[in-house]
Each structure stands twice: as C-alpha cells, then as structure tokens.
Design a protein around this motif. Structure first.
Motif, PDB file in Angstrom:
ATOM      1  N   ALA A 173      43.734  38.382  15.493  1.00 37.36           N
ATOM      2  CA  ALA A 173      44.148  38.861  16.950  1.00 37.36           C
ATOM      3  C   ALA A 173      43.465  38.341  17.808  1.00 37.36           C
ATOM      4  O   ALA A 173      42.533  37.246  17.661  1.00 37.36           O
ATOM      5  N   ARG A 174      44.061  38.339  18.993  1.00 37.18           N
ATOM      6  CA  ARG A 174      43.427  37.724  20.418  1.00 37.18           C
ATOM      7  C   ARG A 174      43.755  36.272  20.275  1.00 37.18           C
ATOM      8  O   ARG A 174      44.875  35.687  20.180  1.00 37.18           O
ATOM      9  N   ASP A 175      42.730  35.536  20.580  1.00 37.43           N
ATOM     10  CA  ASP A 175      42.650  33.979  20.656  1.00 37.43           C
ATOM     11  C   ASP A 175      43.419  33.503  22.026  1.00 37.43           C
ATOM     12  O   ASP A 175      44.663  32.879  21.823  1.00 37.43           O
ATOM     13  N   PHE A 176      43.123  34.058  23.088  1.00 34.94           N
ATOM     14  CA  PHE A 176      43.801  33.728  24.308  1.00 34.94           C
ATOM     15  C   PHE A 176      42.871  33.147  25.243  1.00 34.94           C
ATOM     16  O   PHE A 176      41.635  33.311  25.466  1.00 34.94           O
ATOM     17  N   HIS A 177      43.167  31.777  25.703  1.00 32.58           N
ATOM     18  CA  HIS A 177      42.638  31.213  26.566  1.00 32.58           C
ATOM     19  C   HIS A 177      43.295  31.440  28.082  1.00 32.58           C
ATOM     20  O   HIS A 177      44.211  31.142  28.363  1.00 32.58           O
ATOM     21  N   ILE A 178      42.343  32.131  28.693  1.00 30.22           N
ATOM     22  CA  ILE A 178      43.064  32.651  30.033  1.00 30.22           C
ATOM     23  C   ILE A 178      42.490  32.071  31.211  1.00 30.22           C
ATOM     24  O   ILE A 178      40.986  31.743  31.330  1.00 30.22           O
ATOM     25  N   HIS A 179      43.339  31.565  32.040  1.00 28.99           N
ATOM     26  CA  HIS A 179      42.937  31.266  33.731  1.00 28.99           C
ATOM     27  C   HIS A 179      43.316  32.256  34.561  1.00 28.99           C
ATOM     28  O   HIS A 179      44.343  32.472  34.819  1.00 28.99           O
ATOM     29  N   GLY A 180      42.398  33.207  35.218  1.00 30.28           N
ATOM     30  CA  GLY A 180      42.747  34.239  36.171  1.00 30.28           C
ATOM     31  C   GLY A 180      42.431  34.028  37.478  1.00 30.28           C
ATOM     32  O   GLY A 180      41.316  33.356  37.919  1.00 30.28           O
ATOM     33  N   GLU A 181      43.147  34.455  38.580  1.00 32.43           N
ATOM     34  CA  GLU A 181      42.738  34.634  39.913  1.00 32.43           C
ATOM     35  C   GLU A 181      43.323  35.767  40.673  1.00 32.43           C
ATOM     36  O   GLU A 181      44.301  36.430  40.199  1.00 32.43           O
ATOM     37  N   LEU A 182      42.450  35.996  41.643  1.00 36.34           N
ATOM     38  CA  LEU A 182      42.798  37.150  42.146  1.00 36.34           C
ATOM     39  C   LEU A 182      42.651  36.967  43.705  1.00 36.34           C
ATOM     40  O   LEU A 182      41.551  36.001  44.094  1.00 36.34           O
ATOM     41  N   ALA A 183      43.492  37.184  44.582  1.00 32.13           N
ATOM     42  CA  ALA A 183      43.523  36.943  45.827  1.00 32.13           C
ATOM     43  C   ALA A 183      43.236  38.359  46.754  1.00 32.13           C
ATOM     44  O   ALA A 183      43.843  39.187  46.364  1.00 32.13           O
ATOM     45  N   ALA A 184      42.364  38.256  47.637  1.00 32.89           N
ATOM     46  CA  ALA A 184      42.278  39.493  48.499  1.00 32.89           C
ATOM     47  C   ALA A 184      42.047  39.413  49.984  1.00 32.89           C
ATOM     48  O   ALA A 184      41.654  38.338  50.424  1.00 32.89           O
ATOM     49  N   LYS A 185      41.997  40.612  50.720  1.00 32.94           N
ATOM     50  CA  LYS A 185      41.573  40.237  52.219  1.00 32.94           C
ATOM     51  C   LYS A 185      39.779  40.538  52.037  1.00 32.94           C
ATOM     52  O   LYS A 185      39.498  41.133  51.208  1.00 32.94           O
ATOM     53  N   LYS A 186      39.234  40.240  53.057  1.00 29.59           N
ATOM     54  CA  LYS A 186      37.804  40.454  53.368  1.00 29.59           C
ATOM     55  C   LYS A 186      37.374  42.007  53.185  1.00 29.59           C
ATOM     56  O   LYS A 186      36.366  42.010  52.534  1.00 29.59           O
ATOM     57  N   ASP A 187      38.280  42.795  53.440  1.00 29.14           N
ATOM     58  CA  ASP A 187      37.974  44.196  53.218  1.00 29.14           C
ATOM     59  C   ASP A 187      38.064  44.584  51.901  1.00 29.14           C
ATOM     60  O   ASP A 187      37.694  45.777  51.654  1.00 29.14           O
ATOM     61  N   GLY A 188      38.468  43.906  50.787  1.00 28.60           N
ATOM     62  CA  GLY A 188      38.616  44.235  49.559  1.00 28.60           C
ATOM     63  C   GLY A 188      40.055  44.603  49.015  1.00 28.60           C
ATOM     64  O   GLY A 188      39.962  44.916  47.911  1.00 28.60           O
ATOM     65  N   THR A 189      40.888  44.707  49.985  1.00 22.15           N
ATOM     66  CA  THR A 189      42.405  44.729  49.814  1.00 22.15           C
ATOM     67  C   THR A 189      42.835  43.798  48.752  1.00 22.15           C
ATOM     68  O   THR A 189      42.821  42.525  49.016  1.00 22.15           O
ATOM     69  N   ILE A 190      43.199  44.146  47.351  1.00 20.26           N
ATOM     70  CA  ILE A 190      43.846  43.113  46.557  1.00 20.26           C
ATOM     71  C   ILE A 190      45.111  42.701  46.882  1.00 20.26           C
ATOM     72  O   ILE A 190      46.027  43.724  47.070  1.00 20.26           O
ATOM     73  N   GLU A 238      40.128  43.634  34.686  1.00 20.31           N
ATOM     74  CA  GLU A 238      39.071  44.271  34.779  1.00 20.31           C
ATOM     75  C   GLU A 238      37.800  43.352  34.973  1.00 20.31           C
ATOM     76  O   GLU A 238      36.908  43.831  35.761  1.00 20.31           O
ATOM     77  N   ARG A 239      37.950  42.184  34.313  1.00 20.81           N
ATOM     78  CA  ARG A 239      36.846  41.032  34.638  1.00 20.81           C
ATOM     79  C   ARG A 239      36.932  40.410  36.397  1.00 20.81           C
ATOM     80  O   ARG A 239      36.100  40.368  36.963  1.00 20.81           O
ATOM     81  N   LEU A 240      38.137  40.337  36.596  1.00 23.32           N
ATOM     82  CA  LEU A 240      38.386  39.534  37.822  1.00 23.32           C
ATOM     83  C   LEU A 240      37.962  40.480  38.992  1.00 23.32           C
ATOM     84  O   LEU A 240      37.673  40.260  40.172  1.00 23.32           O
ATOM     85  N   VAL A 241      38.527  41.801  38.835  1.00 22.40           N
ATOM     86  CA  VAL A 241      37.973  42.827  39.916  1.00 22.40           C
ATOM     87  C   VAL A 241      36.525  42.865  39.881  1.00 22.40           C
ATOM     88  O   VAL A 241      35.928  43.015  41.098  1.00 22.40           O
ATOM     89  N   ASP A 242      35.911  43.119  38.921  1.00 26.89           N
ATOM     90  CA  ASP A 242      34.389  42.932  39.117  1.00 26.89           C
ATOM     91  C   ASP A 242      33.757  41.550  39.972  1.00 26.89           C
ATOM     92  O   ASP A 242      33.058  41.775  40.689  1.00 26.89           O
ATOM     93  N   ILE A 243      34.209  40.408  39.183  1.00 26.79           N
ATOM     94  CA  ILE A 243      33.938  39.228  40.052  1.00 26.79           C
ATOM     95  C   ILE A 243      34.183  39.232  41.711  1.00 26.79           C
ATOM     96  O   ILE A 243      33.353  38.938  42.346  1.00 26.79           O
ATOM     97  N   LEU A 244      35.642  39.805  41.941  1.00 25.08           N
ATOM     98  CA  LEU A 244      35.988  39.904  43.390  1.00 25.08           C
ATOM     99  C   LEU A 244      34.897  40.871  44.000  1.00 25.08           C
ATOM    100  O   LEU A 244      34.551  40.438  45.139  1.00 25.08           O
ATOM    101  N   ALA A 245      34.485  42.132  43.259  1.00 28.62           N
ATOM    102  CA  ALA A 245      33.545  42.842  44.048  1.00 28.62           C
ATOM    103  C   ALA A 245      32.103  41.985  44.251  1.00 28.62           C
ATOM    104  O   ALA A 245      31.449  42.228  45.397  1.00 28.62           O
ATOM    105  N   HIS A 246      31.596  41.522  43.199  1.00 30.69           N
ATOM    106  CA  HIS A 246      30.480  40.714  43.459  1.00 30.69           C
ATOM    107  C   HIS A 246      30.534  39.687  44.430  1.00 30.69           C
ATOM    108  O   HIS A 246      29.655  39.550  45.180  1.00 30.69           O
ATOM    109  N   GLU A 247      31.571  38.828  44.535  1.00 23.11           N
ATOM    110  CA  GLU A 247      31.631  37.918  45.390  1.00 23.11           C
ATOM    111  C   GLU A 247      31.880  38.491  46.943  1.00 23.11           C
ATOM    112  O   GLU A 247      31.547  37.837  48.053  1.00 23.11           O
TER     113      GLU A 247
END
Ligand code: PCD
Length: 785
Positions: free
Chosen positions: A293-310, A382-391
């Motif tokens: 199972a799995r074995d996914f090599h993932i590159h993910g990007e999330l774009a948002a506004k300064k106020d956190g709106t994704i 869920e990882r990307l959203v967390d990274i965004l929150a921390h950034e």
C-alpha cells in the motif's frame, strides 16, 4: 466497567444498540473456519519457489532433482501455464500480471515455479531443490528514475515504465490563484510503502470435481463474486461451475482484494491432477510478495491570503506501483479517490497530477484501510494546512475553523468535482478541542517551551469518501459497483439473510442483523447472516473501501422494507382490516386505535406460507441490488498531544482524542472497535512501519522482526467521542466508518511532532517517525540531551 454491565442481551435490537458481536463466540473460542482449516480427502500441497533477484532473466529451471523426491506429485512452471493461456492474467485495473514467469522475474520474492506434493514439508524441501539459472538485470527501484527515458524497462511487454498519467481540476484557474496569493507554502512528503499486516496470510484450497466439472475454491478474498467472474472469463470455465467461498477471514484491510498467483495455480493444479490442492503463504512470503500500500511521492502546495483564507491547492505525485498495476480502484480512477484532497475546506481552485511508475517490486497501490487513496489525500491536505498555520503564525485549530465548508453549504461541490453529502466539521473540531482542553494545552506548551521541554499538539480534521457506487461512475472491470441483500423469512419467523459483501472481522453478522431487526422487529438472534459463498449469496462487489454499510447495509434496509410492505398486506388480511389502517410497531401489527388486538411479525410470517390473502403469492422474502445515489462522506476531528524525550528522540503520545462522525450508528461498540483498531494502525504508520528496498531491489528484512507493528505495549490510550450528521441519501442515514481512523490519524501524529519542533526550525519529518530520526534533528538543532 465489565462488558456484562454495558452490553444488553440480544432481542429486538435495531440501530444504536450496543449488542455483543454474534460472531465472537466462534472467533474467541477458536472455532472459526479459515482457509487453512479446510482439509479435504486426498488433498495435495502447493509451495512456490521464489526469486532471490528483483530483476533477472531466467535462463533455465532445473526441476529433475526436485521431481525425484518421494512425495512430489508435480512441478508447474510458467512455460506450462503459457500453454494453458494462464502465464499472464488480467489485473483488476486492466493491466496484466504474471502468474508464473516465462522469461524474466520482475521482483524479489516473485513466484517462479509451484511444487505440488503429498504434504507441505515435502513440497518445501523439493522447492529448495529446484535450481534456477538467472542472469541478473539492472533493477529499477526508484520510481522517479523509472520514468527517465534511459531507465531499464521493468516489463517485457511494455516500452516504458509509465503506468498512467492522470490529472484533475482546473490548472489555469489554480495557477492564477497561486499568482495572486499572499502566501504559498509547499512541502515534499513521502507516504511510505506499507505491508497490510492482517493476521491470516493469503491462501486457497482448490477442489475440482471431474464428474460435475465444478471447481470449488476456498480463498482469502474480500471480493468473491468479482473474482469468480474474472476466473470464468480467463479460464473459460462456465461461471455457474465455479464456486468461490471466502470462509472466515483473519483481516483483509484491502490486501485481499488483489488476485494472487497462488489462487490461479492452485486451481490449475487441482484441475490437472484431479485432486484438491492447498496453498497457504507463510508470513514472510506474504510480506515479500503480496500487494503493498501507499508509496506516494508527493509535492504539495497551498496558496492563501494573509488572513489565512485558503485559495488554492496544487499537488504533484509520483506513485510506485511495482511490477504490475494491480490496484483495486474503480476503473475510471487511476489514482483512486485522491481527488478528495481538498478535504474539509472550501477551496476555490485545485489541481492534481499523478504519474504512476512501474518498478521492480511487488505490485503496490492497494487501498490498505483506505478508500482508494483517500489516506494519502487526507495526509497531504492536513499536513499542508498545519504548515500554513505555522508559517502564518496562526493557531492550527483557528485556521481550520476559518476555512471549513460551513454546514449550510451541503450538499457541497468541491473544486475537484465531488458532491459531499453532509458535514459539520466545526462541530466535530470544537467537541474535540473541548474534550482535550485545547487552549489549556497550548498554555502548557508555552510554559514547557520556556523550560526547554518539548511538547506538541497535532490536529487532523479529515473527510473521507466511502461507499462506492453510484454505479454509473464506479465499476470494477466493467462490473457496476452496487451491492446486495437477500432476506428470507421462514414460516416460523426465523430469518436467513445473504449479502454480496464479505466481512473480514468487521462484525457484519451482527450489524446486518440489527438493520433487519430495526425494520422488521425480529430479534437479532433469530437472524442468521451469511456472506462469502458465490453459490448462495446474491452477486455483490465485496467488502473494502468502507462500502458495506453504505451499499449492502442500505440493500438490507430496502429488502426489509419490501418485506414489511408485503407483511402489512398479510396483517390486514389476518386482522380483517384495510391496509391503510394497519400500524406497525416493535414487531406488532394492529389496527389504528386497537393496539391490544395485534398480530406479530412471526404470525404474519406463518400466514405468508399457510394463509396468504387470496391472489397473493406465498412466501416472505426480498432481494435488493442497491445502487447508492452518491458516496457517503464521513469525517472527524482528531487531536494528539505528544511529549518528546530529548535524550532518545522517543515520541510519547500522551493523549489522543478522536471525534468521529459516521452519520447514524448501527452498533456503537462495533464502531468504537473499528476506530480503536484504525487508530492503532494509523499509529503504526506514523511511528513504526515501512517496507524498504536497497538499490538492488532487495527487501530490508521482510519479517516482523524488522517490520514493526504496534502491540498493546506501544499503543496509546484512545479517547473517543462522536458527532452525528446523518447521510441524507442513505436509507438509514449511516455512513461508512471502518477506515476513518487509519485515514485520519497519521496526519494528527505527524502534525503533533512537527508542532513540537517547529520553533527549532523543523518543517517536516517523513513517516515513520522513528526515535532516531527525531534524535538526529534534536542533535542538529543542538537541543539533544
Ligand atoms: N458500522 C456501524 N455504523 C455505521 C457504520 C458502520 O455500526 N454508521 C459498522 C458496520 O456495520 C461494520 C463496521 O462498522 O460492522 C464497518 O463498516 P463499514 O465502514 O461499512 O466498512 P465495511 O465495508 O464493513 O468494512 C470494510 C473496512 C475496510 S475497507 C477495512 S480496510 C478494514 C475495516 O473494514 N478491514 C477490517 N475494519 C476491519 N475490521 C476488522 N476486524 N478486520 C478488517 O480486515 Mo479496505 O479498502 O479493505 O483497505
């Protein structure tokens, strides 16, 4: 509290009752019947010779020495199967796979020849005496390199290692949104290769009856009907002369949807030799050669506004499928349901691209406790959203609450095209936050940080998509994805119900009975549930992807309602009243206003055979092939608290709160069991499990000595709670739940670890988060003690 106190005895216990599992008496007393328990007169044993190389030409197979060993009956090679047209067979994804090789081997542990002997040990000894001359070839191990133009080819029948390239979403719109965004976060994730560590390895017993021409196959399959159809098409044996029986199964978890060479070779051998043939993998054979199972090599990007709106989500994936594309996805979805990756968030624009590669490894890509790649999708978002929150220096809970699809927007159409049936994500998260004491924990974390102690809090607010069909969108090898339930009520009111699904430990014998009990008011102990015999059960697509409750469970409700309709007519006849005046309550029919003069459902059952109304056919039964109008979208909010030991890098999961929502619940104890088991598997994924290969394609280890799975010792204490948001289209308002916790939890664990280390400049650690990985980071950052 003792189980005795919490669980009521059986009786008329429909939806929502915590009754004990009917099947457990059998399982707990060792009286289950698994494939290896099938013992037939004159049965022979099959053992495979397996390849030590990941990629090699087979020059010669010397079988003479092995053949001369007393007790050896036959040795079957690819050459022989080729003559029978069975050296290659189709996979469920429209690819082809080798049953036994004729030319070269394509992964380490691949089946090369089958020895059939009077007993298993003779077969094993003889397998050791078969000499195979190989010419090693350069192996293809890295899927990224596999896609380069100069890569050696994995497959003799293909001119590239590309399995597929698939995309979803609006690329232009997504690119535009990314250009306009205030902030873009990006991260590479590797979702590691996993073994499906069920308790019972795969196997089969084949019995061909030369007189009737009937082939009976006991096999460890989650999808007996589909396998029967495929077997019939491939072997040309008429489908009504093939009977597949999945007896009790010791865990499936997606690993038993794949069609293994052993099934085919045992059937071929039984037909050839005219005697029953048994094949059962050993544990380490299973680990080295079954589908991964799995074995996914993932590159993910999330774009948002300064106020956190994704604003936008962009994902690129390279997936490793091993030597054969044997995923069990619905055929229109090469990357499964990965496009659920916008998750619980209202995201305007999204674009996803997945490229599949062949490598010299066993076939991969199966949906291990995962509705076709939902797990990888949830982890990524869920990882990307967390990274965004921390950034953004925002609280990860607040960021989520800001971006959730609000309850009034359901049914909600996602940017990648799914229509979510129902949800209330904020309610689940708030409940979890309250239960764990979220804000106090944040304060504690701040205090601890001042003292140099390392503590983290991780959240995952996942959404799944389970219950395939609808049939116009979902099919497996062309067969529409519906599922079925047949209910028969005998004259004495006792019931036998049969289904197209096949439980592997989930408890269908109890929960399907509860559904019928709910509608017909018949006690659960009077209802026998049967699955997994293609001669007796109605056709169905099987149990995986948490689809049984949404499909066959729905079919049970519809069949029961059909029976109730007829029963009402019979009751009206018995009570000499009009059908419209008949009231049905708790197993009793009476005329409106006269509850004391009633006929029970059992009275009605008897009348159906002894005294039906004139012009009505006798009998009381119904069958339904249920085509769901949509998938169901279960969800949940998980929060995990970890403490990290600076001396060893050991991560201790201090608390884990899981609030799940699977709509209306049939059996709360079964659902909690499903969630606890699923969380434990998610914990194993996050902290312990990985199948790795060296540069020659040799598997590291390949036994439970190296492939660590959680035991009761490592497993944290799970704190469970629920919200209930019924599915608007399911006849009982239920959604699937069997995979939720494995799908949703890995991100919570990893988010907690990264949350603990973010202030040190740590943005990501790939799973499994072994202590040494954390310790290395602590050392680099100068905080290891
Ligand atoms: N339920 C209830 N309620 C609700 C839902 C549900 O009660 N609402 C329940 C039922 O009935 C069942 C269970 O619970 O009994 C589950 O369900 P579902 O979700 O529907 O699911 P199903 O289909 O049945 O199953 C399947 C799943 C899967 S999928 C998996 S993996 C896993 C799980 O299931 N597996 C298993 N879990 C389990 N458990 C056990 N014990 N074992 C096993 O093996 Mo795949 O795709 O295959 O990967």
């Amino acid at each position: 509290m003792a189980m005795e106190e919490t669980l009521p005895p059986m009786g008329v216990h429909g939806m929502g009752h915590k009754i004990r599992r009917k099947e457990d008496m059998r399982f707990l007393t060792g009286k289950g019947t698994y494939v290896d328990d099938i013992k037939l007169p004159n049965m022979a044993y099959l053992v495979f010779v397996r390849s030590p190389y990941a990629h090699a030409k087979i020059k010669k197979i010397n079988i003479e020495k092995a053949k001369s060993i007393p007790g050896v009956i036959d040795i079957i090679t690819g050459e022989e199967l080729e003559k029978a047209g069975l050296a290659w067979i189709p996979t469920l994804m429209g690819d082809k796979m080798m049953v036994l090789p004729t030319d070269k081997v394509v992964f380490q542990g691949q089946e090369i020849a089958a020895v059939i002997a009077e007993d298993k040990y003779v077969a094993m000894d003889a397998a050791n005496q078969i000499e195979v001359e190989y010419e090693p070839l350069e192996p293809v191990v890295d899927p990224k390199k596999a896609l380069e133009p100069n890569s050696p080819l994995v497959r003799p029948d293909k001119n590239s290692n590309l399995v597929f390239r698939w995309e979803a979403g609006n690329k232009e719109l997504t690119d535009k949104v990314f250009k306009e965004a205030d902030i873009v976060v990006s991260q590479d994730f590797y979702y590691q290769r996993l073994h499906v560590a069920y308790m019972e390895p795969v196997g089969s017993v084949a019995q061909y009856d030369p007189v009737s021409g009937k082939l009976t196959l006991w096999m460890t399959t989650q999808a007996p009907h589909v396998v029967r159809t495929v077997f019939s098409l491939v072997t040309k044996i008429p489908e009504n002369k093939i009977r597949i029986i999945s007896p009790d199964i010791g865990g499936g978890f997606g690993g038993k949807v794949y069609v293994y060479p052993g099934y085919v070779v045992s059937a071929y051998a039984s037909i050839k030799l005219g005697r029953p043939v048994k094949w059962i993998n050993t544990r380490s054979e299973d680990m080295k050669s079954t589908a991964f199972a799995r074995d996914f090599h993932i590159h993910g990007e999330l774009a948002a506004k300064k106020d956190g709106t994704i604003l936008g989500l962009r994902i690129k994936v390279i997936s490793d499928h091993g030597a054969f594309y044997g995923d069990a996805n619905p055929s229109k979805f090469p990357a499964g349901l990965f496009s659920i990756c916008t998750g619980a968030y209202d995201i305007k624009a999204a674009y996803v691209e997945v490229t599949g590669a062949y490598t010299n490894k066993p076939a991969g890509g199966i949906a291990y406790r995962c509705s076709f790649r939902v797990t990888e999708a949830v982890y990524t978002i869920e990882r990307l959203v967390d990274i965004l929150a921390h950034e953004l220096n925002m609280d990860p809970a607040e960021l989520r609450l800001k971006n959730f699809i609000p309850p009034e927007r359901f049914p909600y159409k996602s940017a990648l095209g799914w229509t979510y049936d129902s949800g209330n994500y904020a309610a689940a998260l708030k409940k979890a936050m309250e239960k764990i004491g979220y804000y106090e924990l944040r304060k504690e974390q701040e205090e601890k940080r001042k003292k140099g102690e390392i503590m983290g809090i991780g959240i995952s607010t996942f959404v799944e998509i389970v219950g395939a069909g609808p049939a116009d969108l979902f099919d497996i090898v062309g067969i529409k994805m519906f599922d079925s339930a047949e209910i028969r009520i005998h004259p004495t009111g006792k019931v036998i119900a049969r289904f197209g699904t096949r439980a592997q430990g989930q408890g269908h014998e109890t929960t399907y009975a509860q559904i019928i009990s709910e509608i017909l008011g018949i006690p659960v102990e009077d209802i026998i549930v049967e699955e997994g015999d293609t001669d007796t059960c109605p056709y169905g697509l099987g149990t995986y992807a948490s689809r049984s409750t949404p499909t066959a469970g729905a079919a049970a409700a519809v069949s029961a309602r059909k029976i109730l309709d007829k029963a009402k007519k019979i009751a009206a006849h018995l009570l000499e009243a009009r059908e419209e005046d008949i009231v049905f309550e708790k197993g009793k029919f009476y005329v409106k206003g006269y509850p004391d003069k009633y006929k029970t459902i059992q009275d009605v059952a008897l009348a159906a055979y002894t005294n039906p109304p004139p012009n009505m056919e006798a009998g009381l039964e119904a069958v339904t092939y249920y085509n769901p109008p949509n998938m169901t979208f279960p969800f949940g909010a998980y929060i995990c608290v970890v403490d990290i030991d600076k001396g060893t890098g050991q991560v201790k999961v201090r608390r884990f709160v899981a609030v799940d929502d699977c709509g209306n619940i049939i059996n709360p104890v079964i659902v909690d069991g499903q969630i606890m088991g699923g969380l434990t598997m998610g914990f194993g994924t996050a902290f312990m499990e990985e199948i790795k290969y060296d540069e020659n394609g040799n598997i590291y280890g390949g036994s439970f000595a190296e492939y660590l799975i959680p035991t009761a010792v490592e497993t944290p204490k799970w704190e469970l709670d629920k919200t209930v948001t019924p599915s608007p289209h399911h006849p009982l308002g239920a959604k699937g739940v069997g995979e939720s916790a494995t799908v949703g939890s890995p991100a919570a664990f990893v988010n907690a670890v990264v949350d603990a280390l973010w202030h040190l400049g740590v943005k990501h650690i790939d799973m499994p988060i072994w202590p040494w990985k954390v310790w290395k980071v602590l050392k680099e950052k100068g905080v290891a003690s």
